[in-house]
Write a protein that holds these residues in place. Structure first.
Motif, PDB file in Angstrom:
ATOM      1  N   LEU A 457      -2.258 -25.434  14.681  1.00  0.00           N
ATOM      2  CA  LEU A 457      -2.482 -25.907  16.046  1.00  0.00           C
ATOM      3  C   LEU A 457      -1.279 -25.564  16.920  1.00  0.00           C
ATOM      4  CD1 LEU A 457      -3.763 -29.552  15.336  1.00  0.00           C
ATOM      5  CD2 LEU A 457      -5.167 -27.600  16.031  1.00  0.00           C
ATOM      6  N   PRO A 458      -1.507 -25.000  18.118  1.00  0.00           N
ATOM      7  CA  PRO A 458      -0.400 -24.871  19.074  1.00  0.00           C
ATOM      8  C   PRO A 458       0.076 -26.261  19.496  1.00  0.00           C
ATOM      9  CG  PRO A 458      -2.271 -23.493  19.710  1.00  0.00           C
ATOM     10  CD  PRO A 458      -2.749 -24.395  18.608  1.00  0.00           C
ATOM     11  N   TYR A 459       1.336 -26.353  19.874  1.00  0.00           N
ATOM     12  CA  TYR A 459       1.906 -27.626  20.311  1.00  0.00           C
ATOM     13  C   TYR A 459       1.107 -28.194  21.486  1.00  0.00           C
ATOM     14  CZ  TYR A 459       5.301 -31.069  21.950  1.00  0.00           C
ATOM     15  OH  TYR A 459       5.905 -32.236  22.344  1.00  0.00           O
ATOM     16  N   ASN A 460       0.875 -29.510  21.437  1.00  0.00           N
ATOM     17  CA  ASN A 460       0.206 -30.272  22.501  1.00  0.00           C
ATOM     18  C   ASN A 460      -1.289 -29.998  22.598  1.00  0.00           C
ATOM     19  OD1 ASN A 460       1.599 -32.314  23.734  1.00  0.00           O
ATOM     20  ND2 ASN A 460       1.613 -31.358  25.747  1.00  0.00           N
ATOM     21  N   ASP A 532       1.238 -33.439  19.323  1.00  0.00           N
ATOM     22  CA  ASP A 532       2.527 -33.379  20.021  1.00  0.00           C
ATOM     23  C   ASP A 532       3.704 -33.549  19.075  1.00  0.00           C
ATOM     24  OD1 ASP A 532       2.132 -35.999  19.326  1.00  0.00           O
ATOM     25  OD2 ASP A 532       2.563 -36.839  21.305  1.00  0.00           O
ATOM     26  N   ASN A 533       3.494 -33.257  17.792  1.00  0.00           N
ATOM     27  CA  ASN A 533       4.531 -33.473  16.786  1.00  0.00           C
ATOM     28  C   ASN A 533       4.623 -32.247  15.884  1.00  0.00           C
ATOM     29  OD1 ASN A 533       6.497 -34.715  15.286  1.00  0.00           O
ATOM     30  ND2 ASN A 533       5.151 -36.204  14.303  1.00  0.00           N
ATOM     31  N   PRO A 534       5.590 -31.350  16.126  1.00  0.00           N
ATOM     32  CA  PRO A 534       5.660 -30.122  15.333  1.00  0.00           C
ATOM     33  C   PRO A 534       5.988 -30.409  13.867  1.00  0.00           C
ATOM     34  CG  PRO A 534       7.610 -30.347  16.732  1.00  0.00           C
ATOM     35  CD  PRO A 534       6.669 -31.433  17.133  1.00  0.00           C
ATOM     36  N   GLY A 535       5.337 -29.656  12.980  1.00  0.00           N
ATOM     37  CA  GLY A 535       5.585 -29.828  11.551  1.00  0.00           C
ATOM     38  C   GLY A 535       4.328 -29.581  10.751  1.00  0.00           C
ATOM     39  N   VAL A 536       4.393 -29.878   9.467  1.00  0.00           N
ATOM     40  CA  VAL A 536       3.236 -29.789   8.576  1.00  0.00           C
ATOM     41  C   VAL A 536       2.841 -31.205   8.193  1.00  0.00           C
ATOM     42  CG1 VAL A 536       2.364 -28.968   6.357  1.00  0.00           C
ATOM     43  CG2 VAL A 536       3.904 -27.516   7.699  1.00  0.00           C
ATOM     44  N   TRP A 537       1.581 -31.548   8.449  1.00  0.00           N
ATOM     45  CA  TRP A 537       1.130 -32.939   8.311  1.00  0.00           C
ATOM     46  C   TRP A 537      -0.060 -33.022   7.371  1.00  0.00           C
ATOM     47  CZ3 TRP A 537       5.012 -35.539   9.892  1.00  0.00           C
ATOM     48  CH2 TRP A 537       5.797 -35.067  10.946  1.00  0.00           C
ATOM     49  N   LEU A 558       2.620 -26.116  15.583  1.00  0.00           N
ATOM     50  CA  LEU A 558       3.700 -25.201  15.927  1.00  0.00           C
ATOM     51  C   LEU A 558       4.668 -25.837  16.919  1.00  0.00           C
ATOM     52  CD1 LEU A 558       1.530 -21.980  16.367  1.00  0.00           C
ATOM     53  CD2 LEU A 558       2.830 -22.675  14.339  1.00  0.00           C
ATOM     54  N   ASP A 559       5.867 -25.298  17.008  1.00  0.00           N
ATOM     55  CA  ASP A 559       6.856 -25.761  17.990  1.00  0.00           C
ATOM     56  C   ASP A 559       6.351 -25.515  19.411  1.00  0.00           C
ATOM     57  OD1 ASP A 559       8.712 -26.629  16.180  1.00  0.00           O
ATOM     58  OD2 ASP A 559       9.996 -24.859  16.301  1.00  0.00           O
ATOM     59  N   GLY A 560       6.766 -26.388  20.329  1.00  0.00           N
ATOM     60  CA  GLY A 560       6.550 -26.127  21.744  1.00  0.00           C
ATOM     61  C   GLY A 560       7.676 -25.267  22.299  1.00  0.00           C
ATOM     62  N   ASP A 561       7.633 -25.020  23.615  1.00  0.00           N
ATOM     63  CA  ASP A 561       8.615 -24.139  24.240  1.00  0.00           C
ATOM     64  C   ASP A 561       9.949 -24.831  24.507  1.00  0.00           C
ATOM     65  OD1 ASP A 561       6.785 -22.049  24.272  1.00  0.00           O
ATOM     66  OD2 ASP A 561       5.956 -22.677  26.213  1.00  0.00           O
ATOM     67  N   LYS A 562       9.910 -26.137  24.781  1.00  0.00           N
ATOM     68  CA  LYS A 562      11.127 -26.848  25.181  1.00  0.00           C
ATOM     69  C   LYS A 562      11.905 -27.316  23.947  1.00  0.00           C
ATOM     70  CE  LYS A 562       8.911 -28.433  29.441  1.00  0.00           C
ATOM     71  NZ  LYS A 562       8.419 -29.603  30.190  1.00  0.00           N
ATOM     72  N   PRO A 563      13.212 -27.526  24.101  1.00  0.00           N
ATOM     73  CA  PRO A 563      14.033 -27.949  22.950  1.00  0.00           C
ATOM     74  C   PRO A 563      13.537 -29.245  22.298  1.00  0.00           C
ATOM     75  CG  PRO A 563      15.443 -27.256  24.763  1.00  0.00           C
ATOM     76  CD  PRO A 563      14.045 -27.258  25.307  1.00  0.00           C
ATOM     77  N   ASP A 564      13.032 -30.206  23.122  1.00  0.00           N
ATOM     78  CA  ASP A 564      12.578 -31.478  22.543  1.00  0.00           C
ATOM     79  C   ASP A 564      11.156 -31.396  22.016  1.00  0.00           C
ATOM     80  OD1 ASP A 564      11.215 -31.297  24.906  1.00  0.00           O
ATOM     81  OD2 ASP A 564      11.730 -33.317  25.623  1.00  0.00           O
ATOM     82  N   GLN A 565      10.612 -30.184  21.929  1.00  0.00           N
ATOM     83  CA  GLN A 565       9.268 -29.977  21.367  1.00  0.00           C
ATOM     84  C   GLN A 565       9.336 -29.171  20.071  1.00  0.00           C
ATOM     85  OE1 GLN A 565       7.275 -27.984  24.599  1.00  0.00           O
ATOM     86  NE2 GLN A 565       6.957 -29.869  25.770  1.00  0.00           N
TER      87      GLN A 565
END
Length: 577
Positions: A457-460, A532-537, A558-565
């Motif tokens: 899944l893409p972030y968000n 909204d939570n990057p990682g493997v779940w 997957l990671d989002g574009d911003k550092p806090d994502q």
């Protein structure tokens, strides 16, 4: 003048509302062998700090937890913090070979995570093989200081954790079942806080007793840590008010019985009788059964005891508790799906100003997964006959007919390091490859496929997932747990999900928000969540036997574009495979 101006500015800052910063809490959990006796049977079991169940861990919303787990047993170990979101801290989630390699004998690992936007009753447990049968305990998250409950403050709070006791070693039980292809032997008793209670032979002394005062309100934090059974629970001659499920406040409602699936938590308020009743009351739990396999058909009992009035205390202390009348509750029938459905439908998010239900109203991706049983062929290398549904087949379980093969390397590490080739496939199907009448007459071919497949899944991404039970080898209720997220249960029903009609009845206003949902026997459940939570779940059935058979999969966000994502880097002490 400058000093006075600075002082005035400083005074203004002090008058502003100050953020309620959490603190850092340090815990050490030693996984060690401990001799424990129940039902006149003594065995050495895997424990936490020599305790069974493990110690209660307490934190507040906003706190950072640093929990050092030290493995002093011969088994590999990992610990999951069930229900904790683990925002960007997937390395601390705990399922073995999903987010980490297990902690090997003599090694340790510090689980480092911050509790963000959560408060309520959660729990921790081993997340490898069947070790969670004895390695588990409560994880209590209090609100931030100064933030009240959305109900009157109780007189006292009491964790009550349901479990299962096996006279045999559960690791040997699942090992034998895996070799023979048959169903595993069932437990010998259910427990409340590790105690089976007086309805079992040789167990009267091992009874959980809850001592209460008349006219008070008690918050019971109920946790189902049983391996393989959903449970009905009731207190004789008392009703309770449900106020929370899976660490989410709900619209309060009264009931005399609750249903709680493995992995789920439920907070209830117990208001005691206004005066001393000269009686005691059983608190009992027994299984809700929908499958066709064998099960532990027994009842665990604790006792609710009232503190006598002061003037009768001395006399009462000389009078055995056995002389008091002891009332027993009437629990629903073992297969009472009607009660289960009505209870489930009463659960609604509080959806208040302070605790809104942020249901995703627009959906980016819609998925349809089947959940259920199936078969694998016998292992013919050893000329083996099986004890599965036939003597040529072994029991299996799957999501969308893919029975998950546990990797030998941790999925999160493989993804993060860019070395996922040969470890997993990023191609989990959006819907079953071969559709059929899911709750009708089962197909002749019950064989599953086998693989380590992830849904990417893409972030968000906003997700809607319908989970459909099947009738293959019998319809059954499956408590599905999703790591890393809470989700909203927007719809449930029986029979086959109808994508044209059923979504019209979805509750998008105040659906229950939770981390574990019982997919109805012979029915379906629809959930929505925001990725909204990057990682493997990991996502799996919380009936341990079904997880062992392969009813599990994982989501890769997957990671989002911003550092806090973005997922935080792995810790230096992350265990190696």
């Amino acid at each position: 003048m400058a000093f006075q101006l600075l002082l005035a500015l400083f005074s203004c800052v002090l008058l502003l509302p100050q953020p309620a910063f959490g603190i850092t809490r340090h815990y050490t959990l030693e996984i060690k062998m401990q001799n424990v006796t129940r039902l006149c049977h003594t065995k050495s079991l895997v424990s936490v700090n020599g305790q069974f169940p493990g110690p209660k861990l307490i934190a507040r919303e906003g706190d950072q937890l640093l929990i050092k787990v030290v493995n002093q047993v011969s088994n590999n170990i990992s610990i999951h913090w069930h229900g904790i979101r683990q925002l960007r801290s997937g390395w601390a989630d705990g399922p073995a070979y999903i987010t980490q390699c297990p902690i090997q004998t003599g090694q340790s690992y510090v689980y480092n995570y911050t509790i963000v936007g959560q408060r309520g009753t959660l729990w921790y447990h081993a997340h490898i093989s069947w070790l969670r049968s004895t390695v588990y305990g409560p994880l209590i998250i209090l609100p931030k200081r100064g933030v009240p409950y959305p109900f009157a403050k109780p007189h006292k709070e009491v964790p009550m954790i349901f479990g299962e006791w096996f006279n045999a070693d559960p690791e040997a039980i699942i090992r034998q079942a895996t070799q023979t292809g048959g169903g595993p032997n069932v437990s010998d008793a259910y427990t409340i806080n590790g105690l089976p209670g007086p309805l079992y032979n040789c167990s009267a002394k091992d009874t959980f007793r809850l001592r209460v005062k008349p006219g008070k309100t008690y918050l019971l934090r109920l946790i189902n840590a049983a391996l393989n059974d959903e449970l009905f629970f009731s207190i004789a001659n008392h009703t309770v008010t449900v106020v929370e499920a899976d660490a989410i406040y709900v619209k309060p409602f009264e009931t005399d019985t609750i249903l709680i699936a493995p992995g789920q938590t439920t907070n209830v308020l117990l208001k005691t009788k206004s005066s001393y009743p000269s009686a005691s009351f059983f608190m009992t739990a027994r299984p809700y059964v929908t499958g066709q396999g064998t099960f532990d058909n027994s009842t665990v009992a604790g006792i609710l005891e009232y503190e006598p009035p002061k003037q009768t205390k001395d006399a009462h202390s000389r009078t055995s508790i056995k002389n008091l009348q002891l009332f027993k509750p009437i629990l629903p029938a073992l297969n009472d799906t009607n009660f289960a459905t009505k209870f489930s439908n009463k659960l609604r998010s509080l959806n208040s100003k302070n605790f809104p239900a942020n249901v995703p109203l627009n959906v980016d991706r819609k998925f349809f997964f089947t959940v259920g049983l199936g078969t694998n062929p016998c292992n013919h290398k050893n000329n083996q006959t099986c004890q599965g549904p036939t003597n040529t087949t072994m029991f299996a379980a799957s999501i969308s007919n893919i029975s998950f093969i546990m990797p030998t390397k941790a999925l999160l590490q493989s993804h993060y390091s860019g070395q996922s080739h040969g470890v997993y496939s990023p191609k989990f199907p959006w819907s079953p490859i071969v559709p059929f009448n899911y709750t009708g007459t089962p197909p002749n071919n019950t064989m599953v496929s086998n693989g380590t497949n992830l849904m990417v899944l893409p972030y968000n991404t906003s997700v809607e997932l319908v989970m459909q039970d099947t009738s293959i080898l019998g319809a059954e209720s499956h408590p599905l747990h999703l790591h890393g997220f809470n989700f909203f249960v927007v719809g449930q029903g029986f029979g086959n999900f109808d994508p044209n009609k059923d979504p019209k009845n979805f509750n998008l206003v105040d659906p229950i928000e939770r981390n574990t949902i019982g997919v109805p026997s012979g029915g379906w459940a629809a959930i929505r969540f925001l990725a909204d939570n990057p990682g493997v779940w990991f996502m799996h059935c919380h009936l341990e036997v079904h997880t062992s058979w392969g009813l599990r999969m994982a989501w890769l966000v997957l990671d989002g574009d911003k550092p806090d994502q973005k997922l935080l880097p792995p810790p230096a002490d992350l265990p190696k495979c």
